[in-house]
Design an enzyme around this catalytic site. Structure first.
Site, short mmCIF file in Angstrom:
data_model
loop_
_atom_site.label_atom_id
_atom_site.label_comp_id
_atom_site.label_asym_id
_atom_site.label_seq_id
_atom_site.Cartn_x
_atom_site.Cartn_y
_atom_site.Cartn_z
N ARG A 157 -15.02 176.31 -37.97
CA ARG A 157 -15.69 175.78 -39.17
C ARG A 157 -17.13 175.37 -38.88
O ARG A 157 -17.95 175.29 -39.79
CB ARG A 157 -14.91 174.58 -39.71
CG ARG A 157 -13.57 174.93 -40.33
CD ARG A 157 -12.91 173.71 -40.93
NE ARG A 157 -12.70 172.65 -39.93
CZ ARG A 157 -12.25 171.44 -40.23
NH1 ARG A 157 -11.95 171.12 -41.48
NH2 ARG A 157 -12.08 170.54 -39.26
N GLY A 209 -5.45 170.73 -21.09
CA GLY A 209 -6.54 169.87 -21.52
C GLY A 209 -7.91 170.46 -21.22
O GLY A 209 -8.10 171.67 -21.12
N LYS A 264 7.13 172.62 -25.37
CA LYS A 264 5.91 171.81 -25.33
C LYS A 264 6.15 170.42 -25.91
O LYS A 264 5.60 169.42 -25.43
CB LYS A 264 4.79 172.50 -26.10
CG LYS A 264 3.46 171.75 -26.12
CD LYS A 264 2.95 171.45 -24.72
CE LYS A 264 1.46 171.11 -24.68
NZ LYS A 264 1.02 170.05 -25.55
N HIS A 315 7.86 168.50 -23.23
CA HIS A 315 6.82 168.30 -22.21
C HIS A 315 5.98 167.07 -22.56
O HIS A 315 5.72 166.20 -21.72
CB HIS A 315 5.96 169.56 -22.12
CG HIS A 315 4.65 169.41 -21.41
ND1 HIS A 315 3.55 168.79 -21.97
CD2 HIS A 315 4.25 169.82 -20.18
CE1 HIS A 315 2.55 168.82 -21.13
NE2 HIS A 315 2.93 169.45 -20.03
N GLU A 335 5.48 163.41 -20.82
CA GLU A 335 4.14 162.93 -20.50
C GLU A 335 3.98 161.47 -20.94
O GLU A 335 3.40 160.65 -20.21
CB GLU A 335 3.11 163.81 -21.19
CG GLU A 335 1.66 163.39 -21.02
CD GLU A 335 0.75 164.21 -21.91
OE1 GLU A 335 0.06 163.62 -22.76
OE2 GLU A 335 0.74 165.45 -21.76
#
Length: 289
Positions: A31, A114, A162, A165, A169
């Site tokens: 965008r 990340g 995920k 996961h 975390e």
């Protein structure tokens, strides 16, 4: 291979760059016009040859829903979409079914790494049909470190893995937080960065997260520049809800999620009530405002 990348934020831009370094041709759309190679999804699709592959890296929920729906109206049978964001696995299953009815395929790709993924690679947890996984494997191989990607099951499986996961975390972060807070509160004048570095040398609690703790404490030993306010992305909540639905006693993960909620309160009404009750039944002193 040639593919489109939608969403060029912190992770999407780095993923596009890693793919380019690996010899792939990437057409990017965001965008933010300054970050984009094209100024619309239509132009992105037009820039790709059939069968097309478009990787979506936008926030979960309505941004992903809207992007996938818009792409579905532009793509053709045989094309595919990779959702690399943190979508709810139920949404991924539904989207895969809806797109399949139009001849368009979907891979749900849980992505971890990340801002360090550009240099270190991304861990990719991929759900969907095996033939389209194989078709996208050159890109997965480039994005991930050695043995850092896997086909984990049918549609939704990648985002399910995920989700869990991220729940784990939460628990790991909470355990480190409590341990270091205890060290900080002790009668000893510990060098917390030194202890983080020490534990990373052969200790059973060594990890990349602990390496990052060492880095953060090196830069700001008292963490004075950071407020103790912790957001959650949503996947921790989904993990706990799944544990409830499946009668799995995910005790530490649930506590870690609720601890984040507590971090956002300037003052807890519940804590006030406990203090008031202790005063009522035992005459215990309260701290007045």
């Amino acid at each position: 291979m040639k593919l489109g990348m939608v969403g060029l934020g912190r992770m999407g831009a780095n993923m596009a760059e890693r793919l380019r370094r690996g010899g792939h041709e990437v057409i990017g759309y965001d965008r933010n016009p300054a970050a984009s190679d094209v100024d619309s999804l239509r132009k992105l699709v037009d820039a790709l040859a059939a069968p097309r592959a478009v990787w979506v890296m936008v926030p979960a929920g309505e941004p992903t829903e809207g992007t996938v729906q818009e792409l579905a109206d532009l793509l053709q049978p045989g094309d595919l979409i990779v959702d690399g964001g943190n979508s709810n696995y139920r949404d991924s299953k539904r989207r895969a079914e809806d797109l399949a009815a139009r001849g368009i395929r979907l891979l749900d790709c849980g992505t971890s790494g990340g801002i360090w993924g550009l240099e270190n690679g991304y861990c990719l947890m991929i759900g969907g049909e095996r033939d389209i996984f194989a078709r996208m494997e050159p890109a997965f191989r480039t994005l991930a470190p050695a043995e850092g990607y896997a086909h984990v099951g049918p549609a939704g499986a990648g985002h399910y893995v995920k989700m869990v996961h991220n729940g784990i975390e939460y628990g790991l972060l909470q355990a480190y937080a409590e341990g270091f807070e205890l060290l900080d509160a002790s009668a000893y004048d510990f060098d917390l960065r030194q202890i983080a570095a020490l534990w990373n040398q052969g200790s059973v609690v060594r990890s990349w997260l602990l390496e990052l703790a060492e880095r953060a404490l090196q830069n700001d030993p008292a963490l004075a520049s950071i407020a103790g306010y912790v957001e959650d992305s949503g996947e921790g909540r989904w993990t706990i809800q799944e544990a409830i639905d499946r009668d799995v006693p995910a005790l530490s993960l649930a506590y870690a999620l609720f601890a984040r909620f507590r971090s956002r309160q300037k003052e807890s009404f519940g804590a006030k009530l406990i203090a008031a009750l202790r005063q009522e039944f035992g005459g215990h002193r309260v701290k007045e405002q």
